[in-house]
Design an enzyme around this catalytic site. Sequence first.
Site, PDB file in Angstrom:
ATOM      1  N   ASP A 153      20.982 -39.257  29.306  1.00  0.00           N
ATOM      2  CA  ASP A 153      21.069 -40.658  28.898  1.00  0.00           C
ATOM      3  C   ASP A 153      19.815 -41.447  29.256  1.00  0.00           C
ATOM      4  OD1 ASP A 153      23.634 -39.900  28.241  1.00  0.00           O
ATOM      5  OD2 ASP A 153      24.622 -41.496  29.376  1.00  0.00           O
ATOM      6  N   ASP A 154      19.662 -42.572  28.559  1.00  0.00           N
ATOM      7  CA  ASP A 154      18.737 -43.664  28.904  1.00  0.00           C
ATOM      8  C   ASP A 154      17.273 -43.389  28.566  1.00  0.00           C
ATOM      9  OD1 ASP A 154      21.064 -44.708  29.882  1.00  0.00           O
ATOM     10  OD2 ASP A 154      20.445 -44.788  31.973  1.00  0.00           O
ATOM     11  N   HIS A 205      22.948 -44.974  22.238  1.00  0.00           N
ATOM     12  CA  HIS A 205      23.322 -45.488  23.564  1.00  0.00           C
ATOM     13  C   HIS A 205      23.011 -46.991  23.638  1.00  0.00           C
ATOM     14  CE1 HIS A 205      24.627 -44.841  27.639  1.00  0.00           C
ATOM     15  NE2 HIS A 205      23.453 -45.020  28.206  1.00  0.00           N
ATOM     16  N   HIS A 253      21.212 -51.393  26.434  1.00  0.00           N
ATOM     17  CA  HIS A 253      22.060 -50.965  27.551  1.00  0.00           C
ATOM     18  C   HIS A 253      22.915 -52.072  28.176  1.00  0.00           C
ATOM     19  CE1 HIS A 253      23.046 -48.267  31.008  1.00  0.00           C
ATOM     20  NE2 HIS A 253      22.775 -47.328  30.120  1.00  0.00           N
ATOM     21  N   HIS A 284      20.461 -37.824  33.323  1.00  0.00           N
ATOM     22  CA  HIS A 284      19.585 -38.872  32.811  1.00  0.00           C
ATOM     23  C   HIS A 284      18.145 -38.380  32.732  1.00  0.00           C
ATOM     24  CE1 HIS A 284      23.118 -41.025  34.298  1.00  0.00           C
ATOM     25  NE2 HIS A 284      22.801 -41.985  33.454  1.00  0.00           N
TER      26      HIS A 284
HETATM   27 ZN   LIG Z   1      23.032 -45.300  30.199  1.00  0.00          ZN
END
Ligand SMILES: [Zn+2]
Length: 229
Positions: free
Chosen positions: A49-50, A100, A104, A192
């Site tokens: 993620d991210d 995503h 955020h 991540h």
């Molecule tokens: Zn995230």
Amino acid sequence: MKHLRLIVTAAAAIIGSLLVVTPANAQETVQETVQADDPWNGTIFLTFDDGPGGANTDQILEVLAANNAKATFFMIGQNAQRDPARVQAVLDAGHALGNHTWDHPDMTTLTRAQMDSQIGRSQTLLESHGAEVNCFRPPYGAYNSTVDAATTAAGLKRQMWNEDTRDWARPGVDAIVNVLLGATPGDVVLMHDGGGDRSQTVAALEIALPQLIEKGYNFGITPKCSPTP
Ligand SMILES: [Zn+2]
């Protein structure tokens, strides 16, 4: 999954005691039975993620390639906009992209119109790379029925996880390795590649992936996120 594994292990132990096999043979029986009954064909679903997360993403792509692993990258739209080359590198390596949001937020704090904007803007950006993006992961895992409605309206499926490495907190390489080594086929593992220094994540993958392969497992894109065949 773990429950299945426990049942299989218990069953094998009972069979083993009836047949009075040696421990070595009992272990072999467990291994074969797990694989024969596994609807996931040994696949564990790694997710990141991210990102894109600069050199972290490069290093994760390297360790995935070295272990013949495919994964799903839930990118933040504005990060992807700043780093088109890495978005392309992830795609070119055969991984899947997931949505995503754009920047955020906790989706449950937004109006429906804001939710649609968060998902839609990111979707447009990721698709501009030629990606087929089929899944959405809400930041912080926070969702409600309105978030789900916005997800569905965008043509996406919500993809959560069931194994959390907590790598974002940098708990130490061993802690991340332990979660990874506990994964069994069908598990979706949260990691991540963005949001800061991910050297612990990279080091843990370098240790754990070969050991999981040794157990007969492999790494793929989640069914919800997989491009249409
Ligand atoms: Zn995230």
